[in-house]
Design a protein around this motif. Structure first.
Motif, mmCIF file in Angstrom:
data_model
loop_
_atom_site.group_PDB
_atom_site.id
_atom_site.type_symbol
_atom_site.label_atom_id
_atom_site.label_comp_id
_atom_site.label_asym_id
_atom_site.label_seq_id
_atom_site.Cartn_x
_atom_site.Cartn_y
_atom_site.Cartn_z
ATOM 1 N N GLU A 11 0.825 -1.209 0.000
ATOM 2 C CA GLU A 11 0.000 0.000 0.000
ATOM 3 C C GLU A 11 0.867 1.272 0.000
ATOM 4 O O GLU A 11 0.649 2.194 -0.795
ATOM 5 C CB GLU A 11 -0.917 -0.016 1.217
ATOM 6 C CG GLU A 11 -2.062 0.967 1.090
ATOM 7 C CD GLU A 11 -2.942 0.985 2.349
ATOM 8 O OE1 GLU A 11 -2.941 -0.020 3.095
ATOM 9 O OE2 GLU A 11 -3.592 2.016 2.583
ATOM 10 N N GLN A 12 1.866 1.305 0.881
ATOM 11 C CA GLN A 12 2.714 2.489 1.001
ATOM 12 C C GLN A 12 3.551 2.693 -0.274
ATOM 13 O O GLN A 12 3.734 3.810 -0.744
ATOM 14 C CB GLN A 12 3.627 2.343 2.238
ATOM 15 C CG GLN A 12 4.464 3.582 2.547
ATOM 16 C CD GLN A 12 3.588 4.836 2.705
ATOM 17 O OE1 GLN A 12 2.440 4.770 3.121
ATOM 18 N NE2 GLN A 12 4.129 5.998 2.306
ATOM 19 N N GLU A 13 4.021 1.557 -0.854
ATOM 20 C CA GLU A 13 4.811 1.623 -2.099
ATOM 21 C C GLU A 13 3.970 2.198 -3.235
ATOM 22 O O GLU A 13 4.434 3.009 -4.039
ATOM 23 C CB GLU A 13 5.319 0.234 -2.482
ATOM 24 C CG GLU A 13 6.372 -0.325 -1.518
ATOM 25 C CD GLU A 13 6.747 -1.776 -1.844
ATOM 26 O OE1 GLU A 13 7.839 -2.196 -1.449
ATOM 27 O OE2 GLU A 13 5.930 -2.477 -2.493
ATOM 28 N N GLY A 69 11.899 3.039 -2.797
ATOM 29 C CA GLY A 69 12.485 2.026 -3.689
ATOM 30 C C GLY A 69 13.991 2.113 -3.780
ATOM 31 O O GLY A 69 14.614 3.104 -3.393
ATOM 32 N N LYS A 70 14.585 1.048 -4.277
ATOM 33 C CA LYS A 70 16.030 0.967 -4.509
ATOM 34 C C LYS A 70 16.245 1.077 -6.023
ATOM 35 O O LYS A 70 15.619 0.344 -6.800
ATOM 36 C CB LYS A 70 16.526 -0.389 -3.996
ATOM 37 C CG LYS A 70 18.035 -0.554 -3.969
ATOM 38 C CD LYS A 70 18.415 -1.805 -3.152
ATOM 39 C CE LYS A 70 19.776 -2.344 -3.561
ATOM 40 N NZ LYS A 70 19.785 -3.040 -4.883
ATOM 41 N N HIS A 123 13.458 -1.010 -7.702
ATOM 42 C CA HIS A 123 13.023 -2.193 -6.941
ATOM 43 C C HIS A 123 12.212 -1.785 -5.724
ATOM 44 O O HIS A 123 12.675 -0.990 -4.906
ATOM 45 C CB HIS A 123 14.253 -2.961 -6.409
ATOM 46 C CG HIS A 123 14.898 -3.834 -7.409
ATOM 47 N ND1 HIS A 123 14.358 -5.027 -7.820
ATOM 48 C CD2 HIS A 123 16.061 -3.697 -8.091
ATOM 49 C CE1 HIS A 123 15.160 -5.592 -8.709
ATOM 50 N NE2 HIS A 123 16.195 -4.800 -8.905
ATOM 51 N N PHE A 124 11.023 -2.360 -5.610
ATOM 52 C CA PHE A 124 10.300 -2.312 -4.340
ATOM 53 C C PHE A 124 10.369 -3.715 -3.739
ATOM 54 O O PHE A 124 11.065 -4.588 -4.281
ATOM 55 C CB PHE A 124 8.860 -1.818 -4.561
ATOM 56 C CG PHE A 124 8.812 -0.355 -4.937
ATOM 57 C CD1 PHE A 124 8.858 0.623 -3.950
ATOM 58 C CD2 PHE A 124 8.750 0.044 -6.272
ATOM 59 C CE1 PHE A 124 8.844 1.975 -4.294
ATOM 60 C CE2 PHE A 124 8.727 1.381 -6.612
ATOM 61 C CZ PHE A 124 8.774 2.347 -5.618
ATOM 62 N N LYS A 125 9.662 -3.937 -2.646
ATOM 63 C CA LYS A 125 9.825 -5.206 -1.932
ATOM 64 C C LYS A 125 9.548 -6.410 -2.849
ATOM 65 O O LYS A 125 10.377 -7.301 -2.981
ATOM 66 C CB LYS A 125 8.918 -5.247 -0.696
ATOM 67 C CG LYS A 125 9.151 -6.444 0.218
ATOM 68 C CD LYS A 125 8.639 -6.182 1.628
ATOM 69 C CE LYS A 125 9.047 -7.321 2.564
ATOM 70 N NZ LYS A 125 8.434 -8.610 2.225
#
Lengths: 289, 289
Positions: free
Chosen positions: A193-195, A237-238, A267-269
């Motif tokens: 949700e936060q992403e 994110g990375k 990249h997110f989780k």
């Protein structure tokens, strides 16, 4: 709409249509269709007599640590979307139908791949061109439609078509976005949700970079740095990459004096999102590839 | 007969013919046409509406120490032969037309190539499949015709067509021979007078091997040894290989209990000659691939 699962049947149906002089528009997909795909289908529908879409999650283009197994699938939903968009043939082959035995022909790429997503997704674009070489021979399209979100894929398909003389017109279609700017993608469902809340900053960062070009900045190193900072500050994110390259050649540029792509992967989780804009030397969005 | 040198023109002419429902037969050649090629053209003529032959000495399939530069060429002779055999389209592209820029797509083979001619002619069959992948997309044939003299080439084309789903029927055509049994080849002109006299022993050696199978010998090692002895005794050539392999898979066999190829390559001073026979487990000549 006919649903076809056999390679031979699909090929024969198309041969019959072509003998009648019908023009074939083709949208190859991995399914889990969204508005981006619908836009491709609508483009195909407007400009061809027969519209074919394929749904095939191609194992060859996934790395061993990638998401082939968990790639989202929903055949019933895809049928509905296809039907609603007046597709004529929905081609859904099995992996066994597409790869009945180990291939003797290996297709590889020597250009346009050691950058952007190709840098980390080793073998990805070899898998893409192999399955497309096959699908093009099965569906025999006059026109193919791909979304600009996968801009490197379009550059690679451009090589495939030109190098091997496929009698096919490549039609890139602008990226379809959510109302907040996030590029539509089947992988967006993986976002937490936060992403999801911060993900639109990816496109904002690209627009920020574009604004720099419009305002006269020609140095790609400076722009890339600013875009990276924007993403790092605005998202959790990375960054996989932020790059500016000539397009569609995908070669490094010292200064922005030609058509370029400004592209990023973050990249997110559970999701790796990509986005890009292709601009001319003044910073305006390009229409052609 | 129309002579076409442009890739785009050739492709468009064929697309027009196919829209009219015409069946296309295609004979890809390197020119310097002989009766072997004429047999291919005649087969194409009998079974198609439109016959296309291409003449293209493909640099990609010649090694650095091979005979690309001195490969025999005679365009006027080839035109005459094509005309006499009722060819519709004679396609003669330049190297620049076929390879306008360095290819980004590399095609390679992982099966059927590390044996016979592929063992010494490194990269040869990669060059063959690359140019054929292009020619198939330019000429869009329903049927293609290849001579069985190049049996390994046929096995490789079989892989190309099946692996990449080309909608093309592959038609192998039996080797055409001189009255004394020597297989027709453009490279026979390189033979010196004395070499030409003994060259028919190559085919006699293969027939000797075949006779051994008919008489009940099932051990490929014993047959290969006898065929080698025959060639060494009857010719002044140097043996490149004598091999017995499954066909068209081209894998080693312990005993002859399936369709096999008995193949050889023999070096003379300025010519490397190849020949083969494909037989079933009883020693009879096979008709199918």
């Amino acid at each position: 709409m006919d649903i076809i699962r056999s390679v031979k049947d699909m090929q024969q149906l198309i041969i019959d249509q072509k003998r009648k002089g019908k023009k074939i528009g083709f949208v190859p997909t991995m399914g889990f269709l969204h508005e981006g795909h619908e836009k491709l289908i609508q483009n195909a529908r407007e400009n061809n007599d027969i519209v074919v879409i394929s749904i095939f999650v191609n194992p060859l283009q996934f790395g061993p640590n990638e998401d082939f197994e968990r790639y989202p699938r929903d055949e019933e939903h895809d049928k509905l979307i296809s039907e609603n968009n007046h597709v004529d043939f929905l081609f859904i082959p099995t992996v066994e139908a597409m790869y009945p035995s180990e291939l003797a022909i290996a297709m590889d790429l020597t250009k346009r791949v050691d950058v952007l997503c190709g840098r980390t997704r080793e073998g990805h674009f070899s898998g893409v061109v192999t399955v497309l070489a096959k699908l093009f021979n099965i569906v025999l399209p006059d026109n193919v439609y791909f979304g600009m979100k996968d801009a490197q894929q379009i550059a690679v398909v451009d090589s495939l078509i030109n190098d091997l003389n496929y009698p096919i017109q490549l039609n890139p279609v602008p990226t379809v976005r959510e109302s907040d700017g996030l590029a539509k993608s089947s992988r967006n469902v993986y976002l937490q949700e936060q992403e999801r809340k911060v993900a639109p900053s990816i496109f904002q960062a690209l627009q920020f970079g574009q604004k720099m070009v419009i305002d006269g900045e020609k140095n790609p190193v400076i722009i890339v740095k600013e875009v990276e900072n924007f993403i790092l500050q605005q998202t959790t994110g990375k960054i996989d990459y932020v790059e500016i390259l000539s397009y569609p050649e995908l070669t490094p540029v010292q200064t922005i004096n030609q058509q370029v792509i400004l592209a990023t992967a973050v990249h997110f989780k559970n999701a790796r999102l990509i986005d890009n804009i292709v601009i001319d030397h003044t910073g305006l969005i390009s229409k052609r590839i």
